[in-house]
Design a protein around this motif. Structure first.
Motif, PDB file in Angstrom:
ATOM      1  N   LEU A  27      12.836 -13.262 -15.483  1.00 31.59           N
ATOM      2  CA  LEU A  27      12.357 -12.642 -14.739  1.00 31.59           C
ATOM      3  C   LEU A  27      13.039 -12.754 -13.305  1.00 31.59           C
ATOM      4  O   LEU A  27      13.914 -13.415 -13.114  1.00 31.59           O
ATOM      5  N   TYR A  28      13.134 -11.414 -12.509  1.00 33.26           N
ATOM      6  CA  TYR A  28      13.950 -11.153 -11.522  1.00 33.26           C
ATOM      7  C   TYR A  28      13.036 -10.472 -10.532  1.00 33.26           C
ATOM      8  O   TYR A  28      12.706  -9.296 -10.657  1.00 33.26           O
ATOM      9  N   LYS A  29      12.680 -11.227  -9.406  1.00 30.67           N
ATOM     10  CA  LYS A  29      11.612 -10.610  -8.509  1.00 30.67           C
ATOM     11  C   LYS A  29      12.228 -10.780  -7.074  1.00 30.67           C
ATOM     12  O   LYS A  29      12.327 -12.146  -6.690  1.00 30.67           O
ATOM     13  N   HIS A  30      12.347 -10.016  -6.232  1.00 36.85           N
ATOM     14  CA  HIS A  30      12.544 -10.221  -4.602  1.00 36.85           C
ATOM     15  C   HIS A  30      13.895 -11.198  -4.610  1.00 36.85           C
ATOM     16  O   HIS A  30      13.923 -11.849  -4.037  1.00 36.85           O
ATOM     17  N   GLY A  31      14.910 -10.797  -5.588  1.00 35.78           N
ATOM     18  CA  GLY A  31      16.191 -11.689  -5.536  1.00 35.78           C
ATOM     19  C   GLY A  31      16.238 -13.053  -6.032  1.00 35.78           C
ATOM     20  O   GLY A  31      17.182 -13.742  -5.952  1.00 35.78           O
ATOM     21  N   GLU A  32      14.983 -13.397  -6.613  1.00 37.03           N
ATOM     22  CA  GLU A  32      14.787 -14.868  -7.231  1.00 37.03           C
ATOM     23  C   GLU A  32      14.841 -14.621  -8.730  1.00 37.03           C
ATOM     24  O   GLU A  32      14.174 -13.575  -9.215  1.00 37.03           O
ATOM     25  N   VAL A  33      15.271 -15.287  -9.492  1.00 33.15           N
ATOM     26  CA  VAL A  33      15.522 -15.432 -10.701  1.00 33.15           C
ATOM     27  C   VAL A  33      14.501 -16.696 -11.267  1.00 33.15           C
ATOM     28  O   VAL A  33      14.635 -17.820 -10.860  1.00 33.15           O
ATOM     29  N   GLY A  34      13.906 -16.396 -12.343  1.00 29.98           N
ATOM     30  CA  GLY A  34      12.852 -17.310 -12.855  1.00 29.98           C
ATOM     31  C   GLY A  34      12.574 -17.209 -14.380  1.00 29.98           C
ATOM     32  O   GLY A  34      13.206 -16.077 -15.040  1.00 29.98           O
ATOM     33  N   GLU A  35      11.772 -17.749 -15.023  1.00 31.79           N
ATOM     34  CA  GLU A  35      11.297 -17.635 -16.190  1.00 31.79           C
ATOM     35  C   GLU A  35       9.834 -18.074 -16.603  1.00 31.79           C
ATOM     36  O   GLU A  35       9.193 -18.513 -15.934  1.00 31.79           O
ATOM     37  N   ASP A  36       9.392 -17.258 -17.573  1.00 29.64           N
ATOM     38  CA  ASP A  36       8.038 -17.403 -17.866  1.00 29.64           C
ATOM     39  C   ASP A  36       8.068 -17.355 -19.610  1.00 29.64           C
ATOM     40  O   ASP A  36       9.302 -17.335 -20.201  1.00 29.64           O
ATOM     41  N   VAL A  37       6.847 -16.981 -20.054  1.00 25.93           N
ATOM     42  CA  VAL A  37       6.821 -16.604 -21.663  1.00 25.93           C
ATOM     43  C   VAL A  37       6.402 -15.276 -21.863  1.00 25.93           C
ATOM     44  O   VAL A  37       5.662 -14.739 -20.890  1.00 25.93           O
ATOM     45  N   PHE A  38       6.649 -14.539 -22.784  1.00 27.08           N
ATOM     46  CA  PHE A  38       6.537 -13.308 -22.911  1.00 27.08           C
ATOM     47  C   PHE A  38       4.992 -12.562 -22.992  1.00 27.08           C
ATOM     48  O   PHE A  38       4.617 -11.702 -22.350  1.00 27.08           O
ATOM     49  N   CYS A  39       4.230 -13.546 -23.456  1.00 23.35           N
ATOM     50  CA  CYS A  39       2.615 -13.390 -23.536  1.00 23.35           C
ATOM     51  C   CYS A  39       2.130 -13.265 -22.044  1.00 23.35           C
ATOM     52  O   CYS A  39       1.168 -12.727 -21.592  1.00 23.35           O
ATOM     53  N   ASN A  40       3.068 -13.647 -20.994  1.00 22.40           N
ATOM     54  CA  ASN A  40       2.412 -13.459 -19.763  1.00 22.40           C
ATOM     55  C   ASN A  40       2.933 -12.259 -18.967  1.00 22.40           C
ATOM     56  O   ASN A  40       2.845 -11.974 -17.822  1.00 22.40           O
ATOM     57  N   LEU A  41       3.855 -11.421 -19.727  1.00 22.60           N
ATOM     58  CA  LEU A  41       4.409 -10.334 -19.349  1.00 22.60           C
ATOM     59  C   LEU A  41       3.444  -9.329 -18.447  1.00 22.60           C
ATOM     60  O   LEU A  41       3.880  -9.049 -17.343  1.00 22.60           O
ATOM     61  N   PRO A  42       2.134  -9.083 -18.921  1.00 18.71           N
ATOM     62  CA  PRO A  42       1.312  -8.250 -18.212  1.00 18.71           C
ATOM     63  C   PRO A  42       0.991  -8.807 -16.738  1.00 18.71           C
ATOM     64  O   PRO A  42       0.744  -8.075 -15.772  1.00 18.71           O
TER      65      PRO A  42
END
Length: 67
Positions: free
Chosen positions: A37-52
Motif C-alpha cells: 500500500l502507498y497512501k499519502h506518502g506512507e508505505v504499508g502492507e495488508d492482504v489482498f482480500c482487504n483490497l476493497p
C-alpha cells in the motif's frame, strides 16, 4: 508537464533481497497474499482480500484475463 522519468536510473532500484523473502509458490489461500500500500506518502502492507477497503468509492478495476 516535464518528463521526470528521464532522471530515473535503474541503479536506484538495485538493493539486496534475501532469497527467503522471494515467494516461490502461491499461498493456498491466494487472496491472503501480501498487498503493498502507498497512501499519502506512507508505505504499508495488508492482504489482498482487504483490497476493497483501500479503494475509493467508484474506483474502476481492469483485469487481464489473457494468458
Amino acid at each position: 508537464m516535464l518528463d521526470e522519468t528521464k532522471h530515473i536510473k535503474i541503479s536506484d532500484y538495485d538493493y539486496p533481497l534475501p532469497d527467503e523473502r522471494i515467494a516461490k509458490f502461491p499461498l493456498a489461500q491466494r487472496d491472503h497474499s501480501k498487498l503493498l500500500l502507498y497512501k499519502h506518502g506512507e508505505v504499508g502492507e495488508d492482504v489482498f482480500c482487504n483490497l476493497p477497503n483501500h479503494l475509493p468509492k467508484g474506483a474502476l478495476m481492469v483485469f487481464n484475463t489473457q494468458g
